[in-house]
Every structure is written in structure tokens, then in C-alpha cells.
Design an enzyme around this catalytic site. Structure first.
Site, PDB file in Angstrom:
ATOM      1  N   HIS A 173       0.738  17.878 -25.707  1.00 22.39           N
ATOM      2  CA  HIS A 173       0.533  16.453 -25.469  1.00 22.39           C
ATOM      3  C   HIS A 173      -0.737  15.900 -26.111  1.00 22.39           C
ATOM      4  O   HIS A 173      -0.763  14.725 -26.502  1.00 22.39           O
ATOM      5  CB  HIS A 173       0.526  16.166 -23.967  1.00 22.39           C
ATOM      6  N   LYS A 203       8.183  23.318 -12.915  1.00 22.23           N
ATOM      7  CA  LYS A 203       7.301  22.180 -12.671  1.00 22.23           C
ATOM      8  C   LYS A 203       7.004  22.035 -11.189  1.00 22.23           C
ATOM      9  O   LYS A 203       5.869  21.721 -10.805  1.00 22.23           O
ATOM     10  CB  LYS A 203       7.908  20.886 -13.217  1.00 22.23           C
ATOM     11  N   HIS A 251       0.055  12.932 -28.318  1.00 26.35           N
ATOM     12  CA  HIS A 251      -0.370  11.571 -28.016  1.00 26.35           C
ATOM     13  C   HIS A 251      -1.127  10.957 -29.192  1.00 26.35           C
ATOM     14  O   HIS A 251      -1.016   9.745 -29.447  1.00 26.35           O
ATOM     15  CB  HIS A 251      -1.252  11.550 -26.763  1.00 26.35           C
ATOM     16  N   GLU A 304      10.773  18.970 -24.040  1.00 24.12           N
ATOM     17  CA  GLU A 304      10.098  19.283 -22.789  1.00 24.12           C
ATOM     18  C   GLU A 304      10.685  20.543 -22.145  1.00 24.12           C
ATOM     19  O   GLU A 304       9.979  21.272 -21.451  1.00 24.12           O
ATOM     20  CB  GLU A 304      10.191  18.096 -21.823  1.00 24.12           C
ATOM     21  N   ARG A 363       0.816  -1.220   0.000  1.00 21.37           N
ATOM     22  CA  ARG A 363       0.000   0.000   0.000  1.00 21.37           C
ATOM     23  C   ARG A 363       0.852   1.274   0.000  1.00 21.37           C
ATOM     24  O   ARG A 363       0.417   2.323   0.440  1.00 21.37           O
ATOM     25  CB  ARG A 363      -0.981   0.014   1.179  1.00 21.37           C
ATOM     26  N   ASN A 405       0.695  19.893 -19.935  1.00 19.91           N
ATOM     27  CA  ASN A 405       0.341  19.023 -21.053  1.00 19.91           C
ATOM     28  C   ASN A 405       0.391  19.744 -22.402  1.00 19.91           C
ATOM     29  O   ASN A 405      -0.082  19.205 -23.404  1.00 19.91           O
ATOM     30  CB  ASN A 405      -1.071  18.442 -20.844  1.00 19.91           C
ATOM     31  N   ARG A 447      -1.993  22.457 -13.217  1.00 17.98           N
ATOM     32  CA  ARG A 447      -1.070  21.403 -13.632  1.00 17.98           C
ATOM     33  C   ARG A 447      -1.324  20.962 -15.070  1.00 17.98           C
ATOM     34  O   ARG A 447      -0.412  20.491 -15.758  1.00 17.98           O
ATOM     35  CB  ARG A 447      -1.150  20.200 -12.685  1.00 17.98           C
ATOM     36  N   HIS A 504       8.411  10.069 -27.819  1.00 18.47           N
ATOM     37  CA  HIS A 504       7.455  10.907 -27.084  1.00 18.47           C
ATOM     38  C   HIS A 504       7.821  12.389 -27.170  1.00 18.47           C
ATOM     39  O   HIS A 504       6.965  13.231 -27.456  1.00 18.47           O
ATOM     40  CB  HIS A 504       7.398  10.474 -25.616  1.00 18.47           C
ATOM     41  N   GLU A 515      -3.758  17.406 -10.505  1.00 15.88           N
ATOM     42  CA  GLU A 515      -4.320  17.919 -11.756  1.00 15.88           C
ATOM     43  C   GLU A 515      -5.843  17.979 -11.710  1.00 15.88           C
ATOM     44  O   GLU A 515      -6.540  17.595 -12.647  1.00 15.88           O
ATOM     45  CB  GLU A 515      -3.858  17.056 -12.936  1.00 15.88           C
ATOM     46  N   LYS A 546       3.554  11.463 -11.097  1.00 20.49           N
ATOM     47  CA  LYS A 546       2.694  10.711 -12.003  1.00 20.49           C
ATOM     48  C   LYS A 546       3.377   9.391 -12.337  1.00 20.49           C
ATOM     49  O   LYS A 546       4.509   9.370 -12.825  1.00 20.49           O
ATOM     50  CB  LYS A 546       2.437  11.487 -13.291  1.00 20.49           C
TER      51      LYS A 546
END
Length: 372
Positions: free
Chosen positions: A253, A231, A257, A189, A125, A250, A246, A271, A241, A147
Site C-alpha cells: 500500500h 484479516k 498509494h 488483495e 455519535r 498494508n 494490523r 486501487h 493499528e 476502517k
């Protein structure tokens, strides 16, 4: 050397940037190595490339402090982020006797960081982990912010958790072994941070981007530290987010994507390359909506092209149309009910979330870009 705190509600961790840090790992990460010693090895996860390049030096440094590493090694690339690999990693951590007080070390790029972070989020956990990013993209983006995810048949990064690292150690010297293409992909980035929220940094990159890509120590540390500082501020304001803050990270993106999906998440389009082209498309679409000038949109495109990144959709040689790319976007994890937010620009250095975008207009815009 730079130390950047990531301040979150009730907890904080540091991002440390210093040349040679990986060779001094035992000293730099000493508080997170407690509990390991003669009877217990330190769990490291790496891909075959990073383990081959840095495994011996890490082992030598640990040995000098009475420690030893145990390695879980995965193949490079997105294929490592699967249910099957995740299961094997979690079973390995349990067999290693990892507890909630322990820390697992992720040595590699974004794939390794994502996989380890998610495994640590769900093992017992939640146990701790330390990020040791070895690509520019991971150093300025995925290693910070918590993330974590794996890929499934439904899409990329759709199964995961927010699980913050306990420490991020960035050694710019490891970038000396990074292929130039991967370096450029990470630089996309870096450019993103300038375009989304810091016009002065974007202008600095226009003037100094070649130095960053050439791995000039001063320019490289400035680029990494500035990116992470931005960041860190954004993550502190909107960790999960749930607000638009936040989401600004993106930029590029949503378009990117879709391009990754159309090219099969393959080496055909990395990417970072997809994000770079996605930012060009976001800038040009912002100009289409009269939110920025065509000159500013092309200034962004020139900065991206000058770094050797793709800046033209037609150059990819895709056989699809705009509607097919929009269909990929409908599966984006940022989709909300019947809407899909887009990151667009009000100015270079000022991104915002647009929720009034007509997907039919996006398809028509992409048809035009495919034909150029």
C-alpha cells in the site's frame, strides 16, 4: 456456506459467505431489521450501478417480509467519498429518523462501505450498519475491520474513524456482474494475504488463481473465506493499528498509494492494481536489501502478472522520477514523525514492518524500476 467470527474486545460480529445471500437478505439480517416496518423504511446506501443491479431483488425480498427500502444513491467512484456527500448522507439519515439502535445497509464496493461506515460512526455519535459488499476487493478487505473514511484535498482516507459493522453478508454470486478488471483488482488483495502471512495459501493461489478469477464457486469461496479469516485474526489482535500486527495488512500500500496519487486517483490505475504493483515493488526492494532472494521476488511478480495485474512500474508510462513518488509517500497517513514504515518481506508468506528504510534509497530504487 462459511461463517467467520470477528472477535473484538467485548464484542463480536459475523462474516457470512453464502451464494444467494442477497436474495435472502431479510432472513439473513433479521436481527438488524428490528424497528423497521410499515411506518419506517430500511435505509440503504448504494451507488447507481449496484442499486440498478440489485435494488429490485432487495425490494422484493423485503416486501415479502413486510419491509420496504429507502435509497440514498451516490455516483460510483472515489468522488463519492467527500465532505459534501458525507454531509448529505448524514442529513438524510437524520431525516430518516435513524437511532443508535438502528442499522443502515451499505450495498456496494469499498467506496460505499467507507462512506456509510463513517457516516454511521458520527451520526447520533454512532449507529449500526451492515456491510453488503458487491466487489471482490470489498468482500475480502474493506468490509471487514472497521476502517471508515472519506478523502480530502490532502489525500485519500485521511479523515475517518474506526467503526465496526454489526454484520457482513457476502454473496459470491454478485461477482458474476463484476467487470473482469475489477475482479482482478480485488484478487490483488487475496494475493496479499498469501504474501504477508500464509505461504501455503500463496502456493494454492499460484495453482488455483485462474479458477478464482473465473468465479469457480468452490475456489472462490475458499479464497474469500481464507482471506477474511486471516484479516479477522489480525484485526482481533490489533483493532486500531497501534501495533505492527494490523499494519501487515498494508503490504503493497505505501508504494501503491504513491502510484495512485501520481495517477490522480483515477481509472488509470485502480486501487487493487496499485496494491498489486506495490507488492511487486515491496518484494523487489526486499531482495535489494538481501532479505529475500531475487528468485522469490520474481516468483511474487510472476503470480501477480499471471493474474493480469500490473507487475512492471515502467509499463505505467509515468513521467515522474523516484523522488516524486517518494514525495507522495511523505503524505501517507502511516507516516510517524520523520519516519515512514515500509511493509517488506523476510520470506514469501512473512511480511514485517521496516522502520529503517532510507527514502533516498527508495527513490533510487524506483528510478531503476521506472527505467526497466
Amino acid at each position: 456456506m462459511a461463517v467467520i467470527p470477528v472477535a473484538l474486545a467485548g464484542r463480536e460480529y459475523d462474516v457470512v459467505i453464502e451464494e444467494g445471500l442477497l436474495g435472502r437478505l431479510a432472513e439473513a439480517a433479521a436481527p438488524f431489521l428490528k424497528g423497521y416496518g410499515a411506518a419506517r423504511r430500511v435505509p440503504f446506501v448504494a451507488d447507481t450501478n449496484t442499486q440498478r443491479l440489485y435494488g429490485e431483488s432487495v425490494a422484493a425480498n423485503l416486501a415479502a417480509h413486510g419491509l420496504a427500502a429507502e435509497w440514498f444513491v451516490v455516483e460510483p467512484g472515489e468522488d463519492a467519498k467527500t465532505w459534501g456527500v458525507l454531509e448529505k448522507l448524514c442529513d438524510w439519515l437524520l431525516a430518516m429518523g435513524v437511532t443508535r439502535k438502528d442499522h443502515v445497509f451499505a450495498l456496494g464496493g469499498g467506496v460505499v462501505g467507507d462512506l456509510v461506515g463513517f457516516a454511521c460512526a458520527i451520526t447520533k455519535r454512532g449507529c449500526g450498519f451492515v456491510q453488503l459488499p458487491t466487489t471482490l476487493l470489498a468482500q475480502v478487505d474493506s468490509s471487514v475491520g472497521g476502517k471508515t473514511a472519506i478523502n480530502t484535498a490532502a489525500g485519500k482516507n485521511l479523515i475517518g474513524a474506526f467503526h465496526q459493522p454489526s454484520l457482513v453478508l457476502i454473496d459470491p454470486l454478485v461477482l458474476a456482474t463484476l467487470p473482469d478488471r475489477e475482479m482482478r483488482a480485488g484478487y490483488a488483495e487475496v494475493l496479499k494475504y498469501g504474501l504477508l502471512g500464509d505461504a501455503a495459501f500463496f502456493a494454492w493461489l499460484e495453482a488455483n488463481g485462474t479458477k478464482v478469477l473465473a468465479r469457480d464457486p468452490v475456489a472462490l469461496e475458499h479464497a474469500i473465506a481464507t482471506s477474511i479469516a486471516m484479516k479477522a485474526r489480525i484485526v482481533a489482535e490489533d483493532e486500531r493499528e497501534t501495533e505492527d500486527r494490523r499494519a501487515l495488512l498494508n503490504l503493497g500500500h505505501t508504494f501503491g498509494h504513491a502510484l495512485e496519487a501520481e495517477t490522480g486517483f483515477s481509472q488509470r490505475l485502480l486501487h487493487g492494481e496499485a496494491v498489486a504493483l506495490g507488492m511487486v515493488l515491496a518484494a523487489r526492494y526486499s531482495a535489494r536489501r538481501d532479505e529475500i532472494s531475487v528468485d522469490d521476488a520474481e516468483r511474487a511478480a510472476r503470480a501477480i502478472a499471471a493474474s493480469g495485474l500490473p507487475a512492471s512500474l515502467s509499463a505505467l508510462g509515468l513521467t515522474c522520477d523516484g523522488a516524486a513518488l517518494v514525495d507522495h509517500m511523505r503524505h501517507d497517513k502511516k507516516a510517524e514523525a520523520a519516519t515512514l514504515p515500509f511493509l517488506l518481506l523476510r520470506a514469501l508468506g512473512e511480511a514485517y514492518v521496516a522502520r529503517d528504510v532510507d527514502l533516498a534509497d527508495i527513490a533510487a530504487f524506483l528510478d531503476g524500476e521506472l527505467a526497466v
